[in-house]
Design a protein around this motif. Structure first.
Motif, PDB file in Angstrom:
ATOM      1  N   PHE A   1      -9.720  66.398  34.234  1.00  9.89           N
ATOM      2  CA  PHE A   1     -10.080  65.797  32.948  1.00  9.89           C
ATOM      3  C   PHE A   1      -9.694  66.733  31.795  1.00  9.89           C
ATOM      4  CE2 PHE A   1     -12.923  63.665  35.905  1.00  9.89           C
ATOM      5  CZ  PHE A   1     -13.003  62.373  35.431  1.00  9.89           C
TER       6      PHE A   1
ATOM      7  N   GLY B   1     -11.809  59.936  28.686  1.00  9.17           N
ATOM      8  CA  GLY B   1     -12.956  59.234  29.246  1.00  9.17           C
ATOM      9  C   GLY B   1     -12.726  57.729  29.293  1.00  9.17           C
ATOM     10  N   ALA B   2     -12.230  57.181  28.193  1.00 10.53           N
ATOM     11  CA  ALA B   2     -12.043  55.736  28.106  1.00 10.53           C
ATOM     12  C   ALA B   2     -11.043  55.248  29.156  1.00 10.53           C
ATOM     13  CB  ALA B   2     -11.584  55.345  26.701  1.00 10.53           C
TER      14      ALA B   2
ATOM     15  N   GLY C   1     -12.615  55.124  32.610  1.00  9.19           N
ATOM     16  CA  GLY C   1     -13.541  54.018  32.831  1.00  9.19           C
ATOM     17  C   GLY C   1     -12.856  52.662  32.835  1.00  9.19           C
ATOM     18  N   VAL C   2     -11.850  52.508  31.986  1.00  8.83           N
ATOM     19  CA  VAL C   2     -11.126  51.237  31.938  1.00  8.83           C
ATOM     20  C   VAL C   2     -10.435  50.993  33.282  1.00  8.83           C
ATOM     21  CG1 VAL C   2      -9.117  50.124  30.873  1.00  8.83           C
ATOM     22  CG2 VAL C   2     -10.889  51.129  29.420  1.00  8.83           C
TER      23      VAL C   2
ATOM     24  N   GLN D   1     -12.488  47.624  40.009  1.00 13.32           N
ATOM     25  CA  GLN D   1     -13.586  46.869  40.621  1.00 13.32           C
ATOM     26  C   GLN D   1     -13.393  45.359  40.526  1.00 13.32           C
ATOM     27  OE1 GLN D   1     -14.624  49.436  42.361  1.00 13.32           O
ATOM     28  NE2 GLN D   1     -16.690  48.621  42.286  1.00 13.32           N
TER      29      GLN D   1
ATOM     30  N   SER E   1     -22.597  51.338  40.963  1.00 11.00           N
ATOM     31  CA  SER E   1     -21.634  50.411  40.349  1.00 11.00           C
ATOM     32  C   SER E   1     -20.202  50.938  40.393  1.00 11.00           C
ATOM     33  CB  SER E   1     -21.999  50.149  38.885  1.00 11.00           C
ATOM     34  OG  SER E   1     -23.314  49.686  38.796  1.00 11.00           O
ATOM     35  N   LEU E   2     -20.042  52.263  40.545  1.00 12.30           N
ATOM     36  CA  LEU E   2     -18.695  52.836  40.501  1.00 12.30           C
ATOM     37  C   LEU E   2     -17.874  52.453  41.726  1.00 12.30           C
ATOM     38  CD1 LEU E   2     -19.461  56.393  39.073  1.00 12.30           C
ATOM     39  CD2 LEU E   2     -18.818  54.314  37.842  1.00 12.30           C
ATOM     40  N   GLY E   3     -18.548  51.973  42.782  1.00 14.18           N
ATOM     41  CA  GLY E   3     -17.802  51.374  43.879  1.00 14.18           C
ATOM     42  C   GLY E   3     -17.507  52.284  45.054  1.00 14.18           C
TER      43      GLY E   3
ATOM     44  N   GLY F   1     -15.947  49.693  29.781  1.00 11.24           N
ATOM     45  CA  GLY F   1     -15.061  50.640  30.460  1.00 11.24           C
ATOM     46  C   GLY F   1     -15.176  52.034  29.876  1.00 11.24           C
ATOM     47  N   ALA F   2     -15.164  52.119  28.551  1.00 17.00           N
ATOM     48  CA  ALA F   2     -15.194  53.432  27.894  1.00 17.00           C
ATOM     49  C   ALA F   2     -16.482  54.174  28.223  1.00 17.00           C
ATOM     50  CB  ALA F   2     -15.035  53.255  26.381  1.00 17.00           C
TER      51      ALA F   2
ATOM     52  N   THR G   1     -18.364  53.856  30.829  1.00 15.32           N
ATOM     53  CA  THR G   1     -18.280  54.249  32.234  1.00 15.32           C
ATOM     54  C   THR G   1     -17.515  55.560  32.397  1.00 15.32           C
ATOM     55  OG1 THR G   1     -18.292  51.933  32.907  1.00 15.32           O
ATOM     56  CG2 THR G   1     -17.447  53.515  34.511  1.00 15.32           C
ATOM     57  N   GLY G   2     -16.367  55.642  31.731  1.00 16.30           N
ATOM     58  CA  GLY G   2     -15.521  56.824  31.891  1.00 16.30           C
ATOM     59  C   GLY G   2     -16.048  58.030  31.144  1.00 16.30           C
ATOM     60  N   VAL G   3     -16.639  57.800  29.970  1.00 20.45           N
ATOM     61  CA  VAL G   3     -17.191  58.909  29.196  1.00 20.45           C
ATOM     62  C   VAL G   3     -18.333  59.565  29.985  1.00 20.45           C
ATOM     63  CG1 VAL G   3     -18.547  59.421  27.124  1.00 20.45           C
ATOM     64  CG2 VAL G   3     -16.426  58.095  26.937  1.00 20.45           C
TER      65      VAL G   3
ATOM     66  N   LEU H   1     -18.625  59.533  33.304  1.00 21.56           N
ATOM     67  CA  LEU H   1     -18.039  60.222  34.459  1.00 21.56           C
ATOM     68  C   LEU H   1     -17.469  61.585  34.072  1.00 21.56           C
ATOM     69  CD1 LEU H   1     -16.150  57.706  36.692  1.00 21.56           C
ATOM     70  CD2 LEU H   1     -17.020  59.898  37.431  1.00 21.56           C
ATOM     71  N   TYR H   2     -16.747  61.607  32.966  1.00 15.45           N
ATOM     72  CA  TYR H   2     -16.157  62.853  32.472  1.00 15.45           C
ATOM     73  C   TYR H   2     -17.273  63.872  32.218  1.00 15.45           C
ATOM     74  CZ  TYR H   2     -13.047  65.644  29.340  1.00 15.45           C
ATOM     75  OH  TYR H   2     -12.307  66.624  28.724  1.00 15.45           O
TER      76      TYR H   2
ATOM     77  N   ARG I   1     -20.311  63.864  33.416  1.00 19.96           N
ATOM     78  CA  ARG I   1     -20.923  64.225  34.686  1.00 19.96           C
ATOM     79  C   ARG I   1     -20.127  65.345  35.365  1.00 19.96           C
ATOM     80  NH1 ARG I   1     -20.472  60.167  39.708  1.00 19.96           N
ATOM     81  NH2 ARG I   1     -18.498  61.238  39.850  1.00 19.96           N
ATOM     82  N   GLN I   2     -18.801  65.267  35.316  1.00 14.17           N
ATOM     83  CA  GLN I   2     -17.964  66.254  36.003  1.00 14.17           C
ATOM     84  C   GLN I   2     -17.987  67.617  35.313  1.00 14.17           C
ATOM     85  OE1 GLN I   2     -17.886  64.569  38.808  1.00 14.17           O
ATOM     86  NE2 GLN I   2     -15.886  65.446  39.232  1.00 14.17           N
ATOM     87  N   VAL I   3     -18.054  67.626  33.975  1.00 13.19           N
ATOM     88  CA  VAL I   3     -17.945  68.922  33.298  1.00 13.19           C
ATOM     89  C   VAL I   3     -19.287  69.584  33.008  1.00 13.19           C
ATOM     90  CG1 VAL I   3     -15.641  68.522  32.342  1.00 13.19           C
ATOM     91  CG2 VAL I   3     -17.644  67.909  30.980  1.00 13.19           C
TER      92      VAL I   3
ATOM     93  N   ARG J   1     -21.185  62.723  23.327  1.00 14.09           N
ATOM     94  CA  ARG J   1     -19.901  62.053  23.603  1.00 14.09           C
ATOM     95  C   ARG J   1     -19.931  60.587  23.190  1.00 14.09           C
ATOM     96  NH1 ARG J   1     -18.787  66.850  25.018  1.00 14.09           N
ATOM     97  NH2 ARG J   1     -18.677  66.891  22.749  1.00 14.09           N
TER      98      ARG J   1
END
Lengths: 212, 212
Positions: free
Chosen positions: A118, A153-154, A157-158, A164, B106-108, B153-154, B156-158, B160-161, B163-165, B174
């Motif tokens: 990332f 990030g976007a 997630g997109v 999914q 939900s992330l699958g 989507g955004a 979700t990814g924000v 995740l990012y 969470r990782q850092v 964020r």
């Protein structure tokens, strides 16, 4: 003789990374036996350990190869370059198992918990956004670092959302929609439409890459 | 006697969902033994099978509870409501294992492959964006469906990012940055600053919720 030897080493590395990516893609990281990867690559365990040290090292190389599958053939600058990276990325995710495996591993659920991939995307994108600012392409007050962080990030997630709901078939269109939402807020007033962020551009740039 | 019985059923359901969420959070879905969940909830296997049918059914209930942990105490309308959902969501993800487990499932990667939780967030958000359009809050030409899809989507990814850092410590900030990037492009010209999307608002709305 030095050069051919080095070239062979590069090709061996790449063959192992591609084989690993395909096997990760099919079985997940945990289910990807080393023997499956070696058989797919047509190489020995010695080659794997020499080049990557371990299956984990090989997975890290796959994660860190994402940008190399996209950057080399892009020639645009500034904001259009940022857009182009996302367009080609969205198009290639459907076609390139190496990129797909790198993205999946980066999500962290396979135990690779650091945020390095990332951060590396963020740094790359922030550089093009600083270039965009120098070119006068950004709206006043827009912070290149914050936008880069948000775009990373976007995009993450997109792609997850589209994975999914339709196995990423809609991803290129979703990235176009992302720029519909974002560009009016970050591009200099009245210039959002000067940038080409359509699905067709992503296809065209990817074809140039595949033909090279 | 009907009412208390029904209340007990609601509380039993919730106790099982909370216990499951905590165990999923600690051990992952695959590693969450049913006995661990029952012990945590202080309930029997009969209760679990009566209310959810299976561990899978319980996990689906956890996934589908996300909105119920956020929506009930919000009172804003239109675009501010959309913003408020994301602010409280970002704040609560750090504090509420039920929400956190729902988001993770939900992330699958635990095998729940359908996009239902994403679609359900999108529908909720699209409704508030249509309200925003009726209130004259949206820039001309903005499509509520496309923006809703992008915001889901955004977010979700924000998350995740972050969470990782940094284990999501930065997530509220964020999300504030997300609105910095997005609002100028979707709110009616010159009105982006009329909306309150600061970290402090997310904290305040969440405290009201915790105190209720």
């Amino acid at each position: 003789m030095g050069q051919p030897k080095q070239e062979r080493a590069v090709q061996t590395r790449l063959a192992l990374m591609r084989a690993a990516a395909e096997v990760f893609d099919e079985h997940g990281y945990a289910g990807a036996g080393i023997n499956k990867i070696l058989k797919r690559a047509g190489l020995t365990a010695g080659a794997l350990y020499f080049h990557f040290g371990s299956k984990e090292g090989l997975a890290e190389a796959v994660m860190n190869a994402q940008q190399d599958t996209i950057e080399p053939l892009l020639e645009s600058r500034g904001l259009q370059r940022l857009v182009d990276i996302t367009l080609v990325w969205a198009h290639q995710l459907g076609a390139d198992p190496l990129l797909r495996a790198g993205v999946e591993l980066s999500l962290g659920h396979e135990g690779f918990a650091d945020g390095a991939p990332f951060e590396s995307w963020r740094e790359l994108m922030a550089g093009y956004l600083r270039e965009a600012r120098e070119l006068g392409e950004l709206r006043e007050g827009v912070d290149p670092e914050a936008v880069a962080r948000f775009v990373v990030g976007a995009c993450t997630g997109v792609q997850l959302y589209s994975r999914q709901v339709d196995s990423r078939a809609s991803l290129p269109r979703r990235v176009e929609e992302m720029w519909d939402c974002l560009l009016p807020g970050i591009a200099a007033p009245g210039t959002a439409q000067d940038f080409d962020y359509g699905v067709a551009r992503g296809e065209r740039l990817s074809r140039m890459r595949e033909g090279a």
